[in-house]
Motif scaffolding. Structure first.
Motif, mmCIF file in Angstrom:
data_model
loop_
_atom_site.group_PDB
_atom_site.id
_atom_site.type_symbol
_atom_site.label_atom_id
_atom_site.label_comp_id
_atom_site.label_asym_id
_atom_site.label_seq_id
_atom_site.Cartn_x
_atom_site.Cartn_y
_atom_site.Cartn_z
ATOM 1 N N GLY A 163 0.788 -0.968 0.064
ATOM 2 C CA GLY A 163 -0.058 0.001 -0.111
ATOM 3 C C GLY A 163 0.830 1.064 -0.052
ATOM 4 O O GLY A 163 1.853 1.354 -0.820
ATOM 5 N N ILE A 164 0.652 2.172 1.358
ATOM 6 C CA ILE A 164 1.421 3.306 1.229
ATOM 7 C C ILE A 164 2.772 3.222 1.821
ATOM 8 O O ILE A 164 3.281 4.131 2.037
ATOM 9 C CB ILE A 164 0.538 4.486 1.795
ATOM 10 C CG1 ILE A 164 0.553 4.085 3.392
ATOM 11 C CG2 ILE A 164 -0.652 4.674 1.117
ATOM 12 C CD1 ILE A 164 -0.186 5.137 4.041
ATOM 13 N N ASP A 165 3.227 2.051 2.235
ATOM 14 C CA ASP A 165 4.288 1.688 2.854
ATOM 15 C C ASP A 165 5.283 0.881 1.976
ATOM 16 O O ASP A 165 4.902 -0.086 1.173
ATOM 17 C CB ASP A 165 4.032 0.981 4.190
ATOM 18 C CG ASP A 165 3.101 1.788 5.013
ATOM 19 O OD1 ASP A 165 3.323 3.134 5.430
ATOM 20 O OD2 ASP A 165 2.181 1.101 5.722
ATOM 21 N N MET A 166 6.730 1.029 2.330
ATOM 22 C CA MET A 166 7.786 0.695 1.297
ATOM 23 C C MET A 166 9.123 0.608 2.347
ATOM 24 O O MET A 166 9.427 1.653 2.820
ATOM 25 C CB MET A 166 8.022 1.201 0.064
ATOM 26 C CG MET A 166 9.162 0.733 -0.722
ATOM 27 S SD MET A 166 9.174 1.481 -2.301
ATOM 28 C CE MET A 166 10.533 0.576 -2.991
ATOM 29 N N ARG A 167 9.657 -0.631 2.469
ATOM 30 C CA ARG A 167 10.728 -0.833 3.341
ATOM 31 C C ARG A 167 12.024 -0.232 2.439
ATOM 32 O O ARG A 167 12.138 -1.330 1.861
ATOM 33 C CB ARG A 167 10.862 -1.819 4.296
ATOM 34 C CG ARG A 167 12.269 -2.336 4.936
ATOM 35 C CD ARG A 167 12.265 -1.304 5.958
ATOM 36 N NE ARG A 167 13.748 -1.540 6.806
ATOM 37 C CZ ARG A 167 13.769 -2.336 7.754
ATOM 38 N NH1 ARG A 167 12.881 -3.105 8.232
ATOM 39 N NH2 ARG A 167 14.851 -2.535 8.284
ATOM 40 N N LEU A 168 12.474 0.764 2.715
ATOM 41 C CA LEU A 168 13.657 1.164 1.709
ATOM 42 C C LEU A 168 14.877 1.117 2.833
ATOM 43 O O LEU A 168 16.065 0.886 2.012
ATOM 44 C CB LEU A 168 13.460 2.473 1.169
ATOM 45 C CG LEU A 168 14.054 2.892 -0.262
ATOM 46 C CD1 LEU A 168 13.885 1.543 -1.091
ATOM 47 C CD2 LEU A 168 13.559 3.977 -0.944
ATOM 48 N N TYR A 169 14.854 1.547 3.977
ATOM 49 C CA TYR A 169 16.283 1.708 4.649
ATOM 50 C C TYR A 169 16.705 0.421 4.859
ATOM 51 O O TYR A 169 15.802 -0.594 5.052
ATOM 52 C CB TYR A 169 15.905 2.566 5.864
ATOM 53 C CG TYR A 169 15.118 1.886 6.926
ATOM 54 C CD1 TYR A 169 15.492 0.962 7.972
ATOM 55 C CD2 TYR A 169 13.817 2.609 7.088
ATOM 56 C CE1 TYR A 169 14.789 0.452 8.772
ATOM 57 C CE2 TYR A 169 12.829 1.873 8.161
ATOM 58 C CZ TYR A 169 13.261 0.942 9.098
ATOM 59 O OH TYR A 169 12.458 0.705 9.770
ATOM 60 N N ARG A 170 18.054 0.247 4.858
ATOM 61 C CA ARG A 170 18.614 -1.205 4.603
ATOM 62 C C ARG A 170 20.075 -0.946 4.838
ATOM 63 O O ARG A 170 20.530 -0.125 4.602
ATOM 64 C CB ARG A 170 18.179 -1.985 3.200
ATOM 65 C CG ARG A 170 18.705 -1.449 2.087
ATOM 66 C CD ARG A 170 17.929 -1.817 1.132
ATOM 67 N NE ARG A 170 18.461 -1.499 -0.217
ATOM 68 C CZ ARG A 170 18.390 -0.059 -0.898
ATOM 69 N NH1 ARG A 170 17.672 0.778 -0.240
ATOM 70 N NH2 ARG A 170 18.834 0.179 -1.865
ATOM 71 N N ARG A 171 20.841 -2.131 5.090
ATOM 72 C CA ARG A 171 22.410 -2.021 4.976
ATOM 73 C C ARG A 171 23.114 -2.926 4.077
ATOM 74 O O ARG A 171 22.673 -4.060 3.623
ATOM 75 C CB ARG A 171 22.975 -2.636 6.534
ATOM 76 C CG ARG A 171 22.798 -1.500 7.430
ATOM 77 C CD ARG A 171 23.549 -1.835 8.800
ATOM 78 N NE ARG A 171 22.894 -1.124 9.959
ATOM 79 C CZ ARG A 171 22.056 -1.263 10.861
ATOM 80 N NH1 ARG A 171 21.009 -2.332 10.721
ATOM 81 N NH2 ARG A 171 21.426 -0.389 11.681
ATOM 82 N N LEU A 172 23.979 -2.481 3.571
ATOM 83 C CA LEU A 172 24.838 -3.151 2.480
ATOM 84 C C LEU A 172 26.331 -3.374 3.191
ATOM 85 O O LEU A 172 26.853 -2.285 3.587
ATOM 86 C CB LEU A 172 24.961 -2.747 1.399
ATOM 87 C CG LEU A 172 23.646 -2.342 0.486
ATOM 88 C CD1 LEU A 172 23.639 -1.686 -0.705
ATOM 89 C CD2 LEU A 172 22.790 -3.754 0.109
ATOM 90 N N HIS A 173 27.065 -4.322 3.401
ATOM 91 C CA HIS A 173 28.161 -4.487 3.702
ATOM 92 C C HIS A 173 29.013 -4.912 2.692
ATOM 93 O O HIS A 173 28.894 -6.004 1.843
ATOM 94 C CB HIS A 173 28.217 -5.792 4.708
ATOM 95 C CG HIS A 173 27.004 -5.752 6.130
ATOM 96 N ND1 HIS A 173 27.472 -4.743 6.908
ATOM 97 C CD2 HIS A 173 26.054 -6.005 6.256
ATOM 98 C CE1 HIS A 173 26.496 -4.735 7.900
ATOM 99 N NE2 HIS A 173 25.484 -5.467 7.337
ATOM 100 N N TRP A 174 30.222 -4.143 2.748
ATOM 101 C CA TRP A 174 31.444 -4.666 1.757
ATOM 102 C C TRP A 174 32.410 -5.212 2.414
ATOM 103 O O TRP A 174 33.388 -4.340 2.937
ATOM 104 C CB TRP A 174 31.779 -3.314 0.953
ATOM 105 C CG TRP A 174 32.493 -3.853 -0.375
ATOM 106 C CD1 TRP A 174 33.816 -3.738 -0.565
ATOM 107 C CD2 TRP A 174 31.655 -3.865 -1.658
ATOM 108 N NE1 TRP A 174 34.062 -3.998 -1.985
ATOM 109 C CE2 TRP A 174 32.848 -4.167 -2.621
ATOM 110 C CE3 TRP A 174 30.273 -4.012 -1.868
ATOM 111 C CZ2 TRP A 174 32.452 -4.303 -3.920
ATOM 112 C CZ3 TRP A 174 30.024 -4.118 -3.252
ATOM 113 C CH2 TRP A 174 31.552 -4.224 -4.176
ATOM 114 N N GLY A 175 32.512 -6.513 2.830
ATOM 115 C CA GLY A 175 33.254 -7.163 3.731
ATOM 116 C C GLY A 175 33.388 -6.224 5.335
ATOM 117 O O GLY A 175 32.276 -5.638 5.696
#
Length: 553
Positions: free
Chosen positions: A294-306
């Motif tokens: 609906g009107i919600d979207m989980r966009l915050y997140r983490r990416l690890h480069w080692g």
């Protein structure tokens, strides 16, 4: 003749031509059998290119969208109203002689015939190549890579970041130049597309090209607009050269929206927001964890480069309190209200917890709006942008103190939005210029938004006189190219002399180094643009900056 990967990947649409020949794996190698389907594609459906994103140590996302008529007004790209099987393959070489994975995905009509493939179980720190096929049509090839193993600490990461690509304001040459750098990772920090109707958001001298369709309000509008942007060959080249990590800002929905509050009263805004989120997910190489509800979207997140770098990708738009005292530059008491947040309480807690858990050499915040203080008034008043972290000073203070208290080794904030290059040093107390520096912010200019721009003599803004932590400013278009090692992060501010014509050269305007455990900026190069670009004197900048950033940033 030796064919380089740049020739293969940046060579344009030839790889997707009708009749392209490829040897595809047997059905036994596919992850799922193709559904029953009667072929009906009469022209190339791969007009929007290919992309990859959100790399992990064992995989990434592969993306494409079928659209033989990309600017169709219904937003469906000229596709039939049925699902279409799409073959895909992943190889260890650009000629696809060593195919390591292959399968069949379904481009569903209800999702505008987009394909998202999440791969796992691949080798870490490896370069891969991918492509798609639908019926007799072959897509261009893309290059991507996995991140290093979680405990790997060495190596070098070449990462570039960009924002603000207004199609009408110029040509996306900066994306092409970024692709030519062949980075390992690209971050896009918002305003990937703009919502305006044609001839609404204009630059002096007139826009060199126009949007198709009306202002984006419906799902069909947003799908059409995303398709128009992705038809650009320079943008396609940047997507095809490296995995991307994306976050949106305001123009992916509407100028200056805040959570459930539109810029102007609109009883249909939440429906518009839901449509914009759906189209954004459909057109970006995002994982299924970001599928909108609906009107919600989980966009915050983490990416690890080692253990070299952790990227905390933030959403400063969906959960923020409405801008205090309205948009624009203000001396506003609400900016200091500790109850107000630009991230929302849940995301803030997630970020602070990430600081405490981090073992990375570099903790990098990929986010949308200016983080450090920019006081527009040389007198006793504090006149700041209500749309940036300045309008949520207590929220900024909690985040900054959070990384200090957690002992984050090297905090670096990456920012877009303001259509200019900036570099600044972050403080716990901006009222005291002698207070210690506790982090660093690098701000990329726009790809096109605002038109050609101009070089700035001296590379500083007049506000720096009373904001000495503001170390660099340039108002040309471009992007920031970084090289990250255990010992330092080097940032090259890349600029183009013009964008209202195609094919501009790129130039490193300035280079700064952030040394390990030494927060702050060390400038190692200052290279005024050698001809071909107008110049501004520092005294000409103040009023123009306020006008630009408070109208339609």
């Amino acid at each position: 003749m030796t064919v380089s990967r740049r020739t293969l990947l940046l060579g344009g649409a030839a790889a997707g031509a009708v009749g392209a020949v490829a040897t595809w794996p047997s059905a036994a190698a596919a992850t799922a059998p193709p559904p029953p389907y009667l072929g009906s594609l009469r022209s190339d459906p791969f007009t929007l290119g290919v992309a990859s994103g959100d790399p992990e140590h064992d995989g990434f996302v592969l993306w494409t969208r079928l659209a033989p008529n990309p600017l169709a007004e219904d937003g469906l790209g000229g596709m039939p109203s049925r699902d279409v099987p799409v073959q895909w393959e992943l190889a260890a070489d650009p000629r696809f002689r060593r195919v390591v994975r292959a399968g069949v995905a379904v481009a569903r009509a209800g999702a505008a015939h987009t394909v998202h493939i999440e791969l796992h179980g691949l080798l870490p720190a490896r370069e891969y190549f991918y492509r798609f096929r639908a019926e007799r049509y072959m897509s261009p090839a893309g290059r991507t890579r996995t991140a290093p193993l979680p405990w790997a600490s060495g190596g070098t990461l070449a990462m570039s970041f960009a924002s603000c690509s207004q199609f009408e304001h110029g040509y996306f040459t900066a994306y092409r130049r970024m692709a030519e750098d062949e980075p390992d990772l690209i971050l896009h920090l918002g305003d990937y597309q703009y919502e305006y109707a044609p001839d609404t958001y204009n630059i002096p001298g007139g826009n060199p090209r126009d949007h198709a369709g009306p202002e984006t309000v419906t799902l069909a509008n947003y799908r059409q607009r995303h398709a128009q942007y992705k038809t650009d060959p320079d943008l396609q080249a940047a997507h095809a050269i490296a995995p991307w990590a994306v976050v949106f800002d305001d123009h992916e929905v509407e100028n200056n929206w805040a959570d459930e509050v539109p810029e102007q009263p609109d009883p249909l805004f939440l429906a518009r927001r839901a449509a914009a989120f759906q189209a954004y997910y459909e057109n970006m190489p995002l994982r299924r964890t970001s599928i909108p509800r609906g009107i919600d979207m989980r966009l915050y997140r983490r990416l690890h480069w080692g253990r070299l770098a952790t990227f905390h990708m933030l959403d400063t738009r969906q959960f923020r309190d409405d801008q205090g005292c309205g948009d624009g530059y203000k001396d506003c008491p609400a900016a200091l209200d500790p109850a107000r947040s630009i991230t929302g309480a849940k995301q803030e807690a997630w970020l602070l917890d990430g600081f405490h858990r981090s073992s990375a050499r570099w903790d990098i915040l990929g986010q949308q709006v200016f983080f450090g203080q920019r006081d527009n008034d040389s007198g006793p008043a504090t006149v700041v942008s209500m749309d940036a972290w300045d309008g949520y000073a207590a929220s900024r203070d909690r985040i900054t103190r959070g990384w200090v208290d957690a002992g984050v080794r090297n905090p670096v904030v990456l920012t877009g939005d303001v259509h200019a290059h900036w570099a600044d040093e972050l403080k716990l107390d901006y009222a005291d210029p002698t207070s210690r520096t506790v982090g660093t912010e690098l701000v990329c200019s726009s790809i096109t938004s605002g038109g050609d721009g101009a070089d700035v003599v001296g590379g500083t803004h007049p506000w720096s006189s009373w904001n000495p932590h503001l170390r660099f400013y340039n108002s040309q278009r471009g992007y920031v190219r970084t090289t990250i090692t255990k010992d330092a992060l080097t940032a090259d501010f890349q600029v183009l002399p013009y964008v209202t014509q195609a094919g501009a050269p790129v130039h490193t305007r300035a280079t700064f180094v952030i040394e390990d455990r030494v927060p702050g900026l060390h400038q190692v190069a200052d290279n005024p643009t050698p001809g071909g670009s107008p110049e501004l004197r520092a005294g000409d900048l103040g009023a123009e900056t306020v006008r630009q950033e408070t109208s339609r940033p």
